[in-house]
Scaffold this active site. Structure first.
Site, short mmCIF file in Angstrom:
data_model
loop_
_atom_site.label_atom_id
_atom_site.label_comp_id
_atom_site.label_asym_id
_atom_site.label_seq_id
_atom_site.Cartn_x
_atom_site.Cartn_y
_atom_site.Cartn_z
N HIS A 1 0.83 -1.21 0.00
CA HIS A 1 0.00 0.00 0.00
C HIS A 1 0.87 1.26 0.00
O HIS A 1 0.58 2.23 -0.71
CB HIS A 1 -0.94 0.02 1.20
CG HIS A 1 -1.81 -1.19 1.29
ND1 HIS A 1 -2.46 -1.56 2.44
CD2 HIS A 1 -2.14 -2.13 0.36
CE1 HIS A 1 -3.15 -2.66 2.23
NE2 HIS A 1 -2.96 -3.03 0.98
N HIS B 1 -9.16 -2.46 -4.61
CA HIS B 1 -8.05 -2.71 -3.70
C HIS B 1 -7.02 -3.62 -4.34
O HIS B 1 -5.80 -3.43 -4.13
CB HIS B 1 -8.54 -3.34 -2.38
CG HIS B 1 -7.40 -3.55 -1.43
ND1 HIS B 1 -6.85 -2.52 -0.69
CD2 HIS B 1 -6.66 -4.65 -1.15
CE1 HIS B 1 -5.84 -2.98 0.01
NE2 HIS B 1 -5.70 -4.28 -0.24
N ASP C 1 -3.00 -2.94 -4.81
CA ASP C 1 -1.93 -3.91 -4.54
C ASP C 1 -1.04 -4.12 -5.76
O ASP C 1 0.19 -4.18 -5.65
CB ASP C 1 -2.53 -5.26 -4.13
CG ASP C 1 -3.03 -5.29 -2.69
OD1 ASP C 1 -2.73 -4.36 -1.93
OD2 ASP C 1 -3.73 -6.26 -2.34
N HIS D 1 -0.42 -10.83 -5.11
CA HIS D 1 1.00 -10.53 -4.95
C HIS D 1 1.88 -11.57 -5.64
O HIS D 1 2.86 -11.22 -6.30
CB HIS D 1 1.35 -10.48 -3.45
CG HIS D 1 0.51 -9.53 -2.67
ND1 HIS D 1 0.43 -8.18 -2.96
CD2 HIS D 1 -0.31 -9.73 -1.60
CE1 HIS D 1 -0.38 -7.59 -2.10
NE2 HIS D 1 -0.85 -8.52 -1.28
#
Length: 306
Positions: A81, A238, A242, A265
């Site tokens: 973030h 969101h 990321d 990720h």
């Protein structure tokens, strides 16, 4: 001085808060840095070998966060973030001092990072920025999850799709032009989880600092947070946040078109590793105004995020 030159933070910006996964209280101070310094973490609670570079090759964990480590095992986790905030504010150079191993989660989005950095102001240098230009399409997939990157003209486009059986999250998709669009909804979107997954996540040693103050929790057809969602596509937005933060572990801002379905990720990190395995896949360019006088790269999105 132009928007096409490197930027740092003008004054130090400090943050304090609980770490999402460790549950520990953490203090962070972002300090100005000279051109070509890059983004560097310094673990001030560790006396030596305490410099950690947020580079894709140094990523050592991608389970529920992005963690980077140095050769001595000193690590900084949940960097995504903050990295996303730095990327989109055009911060090229900063020393980030942190007194524990995990960046505080704050409200679960990049909103508070951005607000504090803007209050500290942004310092523009005379040194030209560098960007990564993708030359060839590269893909990475695992089962029905995939991510790809291909050449683009002067933009970074991210097309992201989620597929959940949960009726609230469902199939969400959004596409943003990172250097052009109003990204307020992306920056403000919080991390999230399903209520039924919380016990398993904590059993595995994660989310010890998680609460309704820093995460959206979905239980069946209900949002447990009293205030509800911040925007209609908060879940996928969101994930885009990321993705932006993880892409910044490439070292520079990127000119490319990214498409992802059900990724996170791990997939983003694997994609970067695959891209940089072959020098034909990318170019690192020094951008000068006379070359790209009309570009929107590195533009400060102050109106978008205020």
């Amino acid at each position: 001085m132009t928007y096409l030159t490197q930027k740092t933070i003008k004054n130090s910006a400090s943050f304090s808060g609980v770490a999402l996964h460790s549950g520990k209280n953490v203090n962070v101070c972002i300090k100005p840095a000279e051109p070509d310094f890059g983004i560097v973490f310094k673990r001030v609670d560790v006396k030596k070998n305490n410099i950690v570079y947020p580079n894709f090759a140094n990523v050592t964990n991608t389970s529920l966060n992005t963690t980077v480590s140095n050769e001595f095992g000193v690590k900084v986790s949940t960097i995504e973030h903050l990295m996303g905030a730095l990327f989109c504010l055009g911060i090229d150079n900063a020393l980030i001092e942190i007194d524990n191993e995990e960046v505080p989660i704050l409200d679960g989005s990049a909103k508070k990072f951005i607000e504090k950095i803007l209050l500290a102001e942004i310092q523009v240098s005379n040194s030209p920025i560098k960007i990564i230009k993708i030359n060839k399409e590269v893909e990475y997939s695992e089962g029905d999850k995939f991510i790809s990157v291909k050449p683009s003209t002067l933009s970074l486009d991210i097309d992201f799709q989620l597929k959940y059986k949960n009726e609230i999250i469902g199939n969400q998709r959004n596409k943003v032009k990172v250097y052009e669009d109003d990204l307020k909804d992306v920056y403000n979107s919080r991390t999230y989880c399903l209520y039924e997954d919380i016990e398993k996540i904590r059993h595995n040693g994660f989310a010890k600092g998680g609460s309704l103050d820093n995460a959206v929790v979905v239980k069946g057809a209900e949002i447990l947070n009293p205030e509800g969602l911040r925007n209609k596509k908060e879940f996928v937005n969101h994930k885009i946040l990321d993705c932006i933060g993880d892409l910044y572990t490439s070292g520079y801002r990127i000119v490319a078109s990214v498409k992802c379905s059900q990724g996170g990720h791990y997939l983003t990190n694997q994609l970067l590793r695959k891209v940089f395995q072959n020098k034909e896949n990318f170019s690192i360019l020094e951008i000068k105004e006379k070359n790209l006088s009309h570009t929107l790269i590195n533009r400060q999105l102050l109106k978008s995020i205020a």
